[in-house]
Design an enzyme around this catalytic site. Structure first.
Site, mmCIF file in Angstrom:
data_model
loop_
_atom_site.group_PDB
_atom_site.id
_atom_site.type_symbol
_atom_site.label_atom_id
_atom_site.label_comp_id
_atom_site.label_asym_id
_atom_site.label_seq_id
_atom_site.Cartn_x
_atom_site.Cartn_y
_atom_site.Cartn_z
ATOM 1 N NE ARG A 1 37.128 -25.692 -51.357
ATOM 2 C CZ ARG A 1 37.549 -26.045 -50.144
ATOM 3 N NH1 ARG A 1 38.196 -25.178 -49.395
ATOM 4 N NH2 ARG A 1 37.335 -27.266 -49.678
ATOM 5 C CG ASP A 2 40.092 -29.328 -58.268
ATOM 6 O OD1 ASP A 2 40.992 -28.619 -58.789
ATOM 7 O OD2 ASP A 2 40.194 -30.551 -58.123
ATOM 8 C CB VAL A 3 36.322 -25.029 -62.143
ATOM 9 C CG1 VAL A 3 35.907 -25.042 -63.608
ATOM 10 C CG2 VAL A 3 35.091 -24.902 -61.247
ATOM 11 C CB THR B 1 44.163 -28.333 -59.907
ATOM 12 O OG1 THR B 1 43.467 -29.546 -59.608
ATOM 13 C CG2 THR B 1 45.346 -28.622 -60.827
#
Length: 253
Positions: free
Chosen positions: A105-107, A146
């Site tokens: 969920r935040d690569v 992000t």
């Protein structure tokens, strides 16, 4: 050498400690050379109260964001960028093969560490603090992370994060390395404030060293509709592993 992550919240209950250290437990369970390794997790009493911490491997070299900025006005070499993408996908694929799948969920470049070994560059996916198992029935999770690296559906639906949304984030990261641009128009700080345009430009238009086959891989990873995208990191990895650099064009006579 080890790095330590200390959580700022103090005076936590046992349940809160367990939830806080969930990232460490998750990383320990997955275990892969392209996912940061965790060595220890516990709590410690400090003057302000009890805090949780875990220790993990120290990856010398900084983040992929630092690596990208270090190239200045030059593009990251295509083969280097693809190798970074492969390694991110290898680590992420292990998480996606969990039952039910775990989504990061935040690569993004700031959450990929870059180091060097005797065999060359090593990219390590880190910061699984937002990682969650998807709902086993819907294969979806709540949308977090992000905004600049979120897939279109995750910006408009609060419960639309998925393995294919992780793929979009990897694609956006690769696109940035190869073109110095995001794969959409709009505000990167708050993309929901402006209407994004997801008519992604062929990366070859921005970087002549990106060949058509690599361009097709990126455009598939960045397809606005999830069903047209790679379903998960395993599918993306298969495409990246199959890619080979186009032979150089012969010099004009």
């Amino acid at each position: 050498r080890q790095a330590m992550k200390v959580f700022k919240a103090v005076g936590m209950t046992a349940a809160e400690v367990e939830e806080t250290l969930g990232e460490a437990a998750l990383l320990s369970r997955i275990g892969h050379p392209n996912i940061v390794r965790v060595f220890d997790a516990n709590t410690v009493d400090v003057e302000a109260g009890r805090v949780g911490f875990f220790t993990m491997e120290h990856v010398a070299g900084g983040s992929l964001a630092d690596f990208w900025r270090a190239h200045g006005d030059r593009f990251v070499p295509v083969e280097t960028a693809v190798e970074v993408g492969r390694q991110i996908a290898r680590g992420l694929a292990v998480a996606h093969r969990e039952s039910p799948p775990v989504v990061h969920r935040d690569v993004k470049p700031a959450n990929v560490l870059v180091g060097y070994t005797a065999t060359g560059l090593r990219a390590v996916l880190s910061d699984f603090g937002l990682a969650r198992s998807v709902n086993p029935l819907t294969l979806l999770a709540s949308s977090r992370g992000t905004l600049a690296f979120k897939a279109p559906e995750a910006l408009t639906d609060a419960s639309a994060d998925s393995t294919s949304a992780d793929v979009w984030a990897v694609g956006a990261t690769l696109y940035l390395l190869l073109t110095d641009a995001f794969p959409y128009s709009g505000d990167t700080e708050d993309p929901r404030a402006l209407a994004r345009t997801y008519a992604v430009r062929d990366p070859a238009e921005l970087n002549a060293f990106v060949d058509p086959s690599l361009g097709r891989i990126l455009l598939r990873a960045l397809a606005p509709e999830p069903h047209l995208r790679h379903a998960d990191a395993t599918e993306l990895l298969a495409d990246l592993e199959a890619w080979t650099p186009a032979p150089p064009k012969p010099a004009p006579p």
